[in-house]
Design a protein around this motif. Structure first.
Motif, PDB file in Angstrom:
ATOM      1  N   ALA A  85       0.933  -1.385   0.434  1.00  0.00           N
ATOM      2  CA  ALA A  85       0.048   0.093   0.305  1.00  0.00           C
ATOM      3  C   ALA A  85       1.154   1.164   0.060  1.00  0.00           C
ATOM      4  O   ALA A  85       0.669   2.071  -0.918  1.00  0.00           O
ATOM      5  N   PHE A  86       2.324   0.832   0.725  1.00  0.00           N
ATOM      6  CA  PHE A  86       2.606   2.192   0.891  1.00  0.00           C
ATOM      7  C   PHE A  86       3.655   2.695  -0.485  1.00  0.00           C
ATOM      8  O   PHE A  86       3.485   3.511  -1.135  1.00  0.00           O
ATOM      9  N   LYS A  87       3.288   1.605  -1.060  1.00  0.00           N
ATOM     10  CA  LYS A  87       4.533   1.419  -2.126  1.00  0.00           C
ATOM     11  C   LYS A  87       3.824   2.396  -3.244  1.00  0.00           C
ATOM     12  O   LYS A  87       4.326   2.835  -4.299  1.00  0.00           O
ATOM     13  N   ARG A  88       1.912   2.022  -3.643  1.00  0.00           N
ATOM     14  CA  ARG A  88       1.416   2.324  -4.523  1.00  0.00           C
ATOM     15  C   ARG A  88       1.619   3.636  -4.024  1.00  0.00           C
ATOM     16  O   ARG A  88       1.059   4.876  -5.079  1.00  0.00           O
ATOM     17  N   ALA A  89       1.498   4.095  -2.539  1.00  0.00           N
ATOM     18  CA  ALA A  89       1.134   5.324  -2.932  1.00  0.00           C
ATOM     19  C   ALA A  89       2.696   6.959  -2.138  1.00  0.00           C
ATOM     20  O   ALA A  89       2.160   7.662  -3.219  1.00  0.00           O
ATOM     21  N   LEU A  90       3.456   5.864  -2.449  1.00  0.00           N
ATOM     22  CA  LEU A  90       4.405   6.927  -3.406  1.00  0.00           C
ATOM     23  C   LEU A  90       4.370   6.859  -4.871  1.00  0.00           C
ATOM     24  O   LEU A  90       4.931   8.617  -6.080  1.00  0.00           O
ATOM     25  N   LYS A  91       3.822   6.146  -5.431  1.00  0.00           N
ATOM     26  CA  LYS A  91       3.365   5.772  -7.139  1.00  0.00           C
ATOM     27  C   LYS A  91       1.612   6.506  -7.674  1.00  0.00           C
ATOM     28  O   LYS A  91       1.439   5.552  -8.281  1.00  0.00           O
ATOM     29  N   GLY A 161     -19.124  -3.153  -0.781  1.00  0.00           N
ATOM     30  CA  GLY A 161     -18.088  -3.761  -2.273  1.00  0.00           C
ATOM     31  C   GLY A 161     -18.898  -2.628  -3.355  1.00  0.00           C
ATOM     32  O   GLY A 161     -18.541  -2.138  -3.790  1.00  0.00           O
ATOM     33  N   PHE A 162     -20.196  -2.923  -3.656  1.00  0.00           N
ATOM     34  CA  PHE A 162     -20.953  -2.459  -4.173  1.00  0.00           C
ATOM     35  C   PHE A 162     -21.322  -0.543  -4.576  1.00  0.00           C
ATOM     36  O   PHE A 162     -21.396  -0.015  -5.803  1.00  0.00           O
ATOM     37  N   PHE A 163     -21.551   0.064  -3.026  1.00  0.00           N
ATOM     38  CA  PHE A 163     -21.867   1.254  -3.306  1.00  0.00           C
ATOM     39  C   PHE A 163     -20.363   2.134  -3.214  1.00  0.00           C
ATOM     40  O   PHE A 163     -20.159   3.677  -3.062  1.00  0.00           O
ATOM     41  N   ALA A 164     -19.453   1.732  -3.216  1.00  0.00           N
ATOM     42  CA  ALA A 164     -17.945   2.295  -3.783  1.00  0.00           C
ATOM     43  C   ALA A 164     -18.158   2.478  -4.407  1.00  0.00           C
ATOM     44  O   ALA A 164     -17.438   4.062  -4.881  1.00  0.00           O
ATOM     45  N   ARG A 165     -18.474   2.299  -5.903  1.00  0.00           N
ATOM     46  CA  ARG A 165     -18.557   2.899  -7.035  1.00  0.00           C
ATOM     47  C   ARG A 165     -18.962   4.755  -6.996  1.00  0.00           C
ATOM     48  O   ARG A 165     -18.556   5.170  -8.086  1.00  0.00           O
ATOM     49  N   ARG A 166     -19.983   4.808  -5.747  1.00  0.00           N
ATOM     50  CA  ARG A 166     -20.166   6.012  -6.390  1.00  0.00           C
ATOM     51  C   ARG A 166     -19.588   7.361  -5.837  1.00  0.00           C
ATOM     52  O   ARG A 166     -19.362   8.358  -6.302  1.00  0.00           O
ATOM     53  N   LEU A 167     -18.005   6.356  -5.671  1.00  0.00           N
ATOM     54  CA  LEU A 167     -17.348   7.281  -4.815  1.00  0.00           C
ATOM     55  C   LEU A 167     -15.579   7.400  -6.042  1.00  0.00           C
ATOM     56  O   LEU A 167     -15.041   8.443  -5.688  1.00  0.00           O
ATOM     57  N   THR A 168     -15.967   6.972  -6.732  1.00  0.00           N
ATOM     58  CA  THR A 168     -14.982   6.614  -8.380  1.00  0.00           C
ATOM     59  C   THR A 168     -14.685   8.180  -8.660  1.00  0.00           C
ATOM     60  O   THR A 168     -14.045   8.537  -8.822  1.00  0.00           O
ATOM     61  N   PRO A 169     -15.996   9.038  -8.689  1.00  0.00           N
ATOM     62  CA  PRO A 169     -15.653  10.653  -9.485  1.00  0.00           C
ATOM     63  C   PRO A 169     -14.239  11.258  -8.258  1.00  0.00           C
ATOM     64  O   PRO A 169     -13.443  11.528  -8.647  1.00  0.00           O
ATOM     65  N   LEU A 170     -14.049  11.163  -7.129  1.00  0.00           N
ATOM     66  CA  LEU A 170     -12.844  11.706  -6.234  1.00  0.00           C
ATOM     67  C   LEU A 170     -12.303  11.024  -6.702  1.00  0.00           C
ATOM     68  O   LEU A 170     -11.228  11.217  -6.286  1.00  0.00           O
ATOM     69  N   PHE A 171     -11.988   9.929  -7.214  1.00  0.00           N
ATOM     70  CA  PHE A 171     -10.373   8.918  -7.223  1.00  0.00           C
ATOM     71  C   PHE A 171     -10.151   8.800  -8.663  1.00  0.00           C
ATOM     72  O   PHE A 171      -9.450   7.948  -8.619  1.00  0.00           O
ATOM     73  N   ALA A 172     -11.072  10.118  -9.620  1.00  0.00           N
ATOM     74  CA  ALA A 172     -10.204   9.851 -10.448  1.00  0.00           C
ATOM     75  C   ALA A 172      -9.090  11.300 -10.346  1.00  0.00           C
ATOM     76  O   ALA A 172      -8.574  10.941 -11.336  1.00  0.00           O
ATOM     77  N   ARG A 173      -8.692  11.354  -9.097  1.00  0.00           N
ATOM     78  CA  ARG A 173      -7.001  11.964  -9.437  1.00  0.00           C
ATOM     79  C   ARG A 173      -6.496  11.350  -8.404  1.00  0.00           C
ATOM     80  O   ARG A 173      -6.899  11.005  -7.035  1.00  0.00           O
ATOM     81  N   ARG A 175      -4.030  12.394  -5.771  1.00  0.00           N
ATOM     82  CA  ARG A 175      -3.643  12.515  -4.799  1.00  0.00           C
ATOM     83  C   ARG A 175      -4.539  11.679  -4.006  1.00  0.00           C
ATOM     84  O   ARG A 175      -4.689  11.664  -3.023  1.00  0.00           O
ATOM     85  N   ALA A 176      -5.840  11.102  -4.265  1.00  0.00           N
ATOM     86  CA  ALA A 176      -7.326  10.631  -3.530  1.00  0.00           C
ATOM     87  C   ALA A 176      -6.694   8.952  -3.492  1.00  0.00           C
ATOM     88  O   ALA A 176      -6.812   8.959  -2.592  1.00  0.00           O
ATOM     89  N   TRP A 177      -6.221   8.656  -4.148  1.00  0.00           N
ATOM     90  CA  TRP A 177      -5.265   7.451  -3.882  1.00  0.00           C
ATOM     91  C   TRP A 177      -4.252   7.258  -3.383  1.00  0.00           C
ATOM     92  O   TRP A 177      -4.314   6.073  -2.439  1.00  0.00           O
ATOM     93  N   GLN A 178      -3.715   8.773  -3.065  1.00  0.00           N
ATOM     94  CA  GLN A 178      -1.844   8.112  -2.452  1.00  0.00           C
ATOM     95  C   GLN A 178      -2.538   8.692  -0.756  1.00  0.00           C
ATOM     96  O   GLN A 178      -2.259   7.829   0.090  1.00  0.00           O
ATOM     97  N   ILE A 179      -3.940   9.279  -0.784  1.00  0.00           N
ATOM     98  CA  ILE A 179      -4.390   9.268   0.553  1.00  0.00           C
ATOM     99  C   ILE A 179      -4.619   8.324   1.036  1.00  0.00           C
ATOM    100  O   ILE A 179      -5.003   6.982   1.894  1.00  0.00           O
ATOM    101  N   LEU A 180      -5.670   7.742   0.223  1.00  0.00           N
ATOM    102  CA  LEU A 180      -6.692   6.044   0.383  1.00  0.00           C
ATOM    103  C   LEU A 180      -5.139   4.859   0.821  1.00  0.00           C
ATOM    104  O   LEU A 180      -5.749   4.366   1.618  1.00  0.00           O
ATOM    105  N   ASP A 181      -4.275   5.131  -0.547  1.00  0.00           N
ATOM    106  CA  ASP A 181      -4.152   4.248  -0.140  1.00  0.00           C
ATOM    107  C   ASP A 181      -2.408   4.511   1.422  1.00  0.00           C
ATOM    108  O   ASP A 181      -2.787   3.056   2.013  1.00  0.00           O
ATOM    109  N   SER A 182      -2.746   5.603   1.069  1.00  0.00           N
ATOM    110  CA  SER A 182      -1.470   5.928   2.837  1.00  0.00           C
ATOM    111  C   SER A 182      -2.151   5.629   3.817  1.00  0.00           C
ATOM    112  O   SER A 182      -1.885   4.578   4.504  1.00  0.00           O
ATOM    113  N   GLY A 183      -3.813   5.303   3.815  1.00  0.00           N
ATOM    114  CA  GLY A 183      -3.959   5.331   5.157  1.00  0.00           C
ATOM    115  C   GLY A 183      -4.354   3.562   5.095  1.00  0.00           C
ATOM    116  O   GLY A 183      -4.485   3.497   6.295  1.00  0.00           O
TER     117      GLY A 183
END
Length: 198
Positions: A85-91, A161-173, A175-183
């Protein structure tokens, strides 16, 4: 009523942010093999809760070897996933379902099974705690309590699992994935360290 008690107790245990929930959330956001993942989590809970009601919980708490294997094996697994997860957060990358190749179903399910069966807290919550609470309901009420517990598990994992996709627009960035993977990395490493404490 045993059914509602089992549902409410299980929901209060399962909603806490942990390794399994973080993995299901990530798969839901990526829209990768969501149905197989939530089925593995839900059916595993059903199996573990039923085993606890049938008496496996009392047996597990008396086995130092079983507890030791679960403790150290689970901690190693969580540390390894934290490192990934930390490796993904770096890139970080902006991941959308249309622009990435999905991970192989086999590797996703093996990871999901690892989060489910290599975590000692899963056994403590489902087999030991829920099993003992169900058995306090007597011969007639224990399986009704268990049905409520299993229903809560299915409801939670399918919703996550199935309602997470409603957050997809947020995770188009990225930075959002970096925060999620760091967390996720912090949660996994924290859980692994806590498991190893005496």
């Amino acid at each position: 009523m045993p059914l509602l008690a089992g549902f409410a107790t299980t929901l209060s245990l399962i909603v806490a942010i942990g390794a399994q929930n973080a993995f299901v959330l990530r798969q839901g956001l990526r829209r990768e093999h969501v149905l197989p993942v939530v089925l593995v989590c839900s059916l595993s809970d059903a199996l573990l809760i039923s085993s606890g009601i049938a008496g496996l919980g009392a047996l597990l708490t008396r086995s130092e070897v079983a507890l030791g294997i679960a403790k150290y094996g689970g901690a190693a697994f969580l540390y390894a996933y934290a490192a990934f997860a930390f490796k993904r957060a770096l890139k970080p990358g902006a991941i959308s379902p249309a622009d990435h190749a999905p991970a192989a179903l086999r590797s996703v399910l093996l990871t999901c099974l690892g989060f489910t069966y290599l975590n000692p807290h899963v056994y403590l919550d489902t087999v030991v705690l829920l099993g003992s609470l169900a058995n306090q309901r007597g011969a007639d009420g224990r399986w009704i309590y268990g049905l409520g517990a299993v229903t809560a598990s299915f409801s939670w994992f399918f919703a996550l699992g199935f309602f997470a996709r409603r957050l997809t627009p947020l995770f188009a960035r990225p930075r959002a994935w970096q925060i999620l993977d760091s967390g996720i990395g912090v949660v996994m490493a924290g859980l692994a360290t806590w498991m190893l404490l005496p």
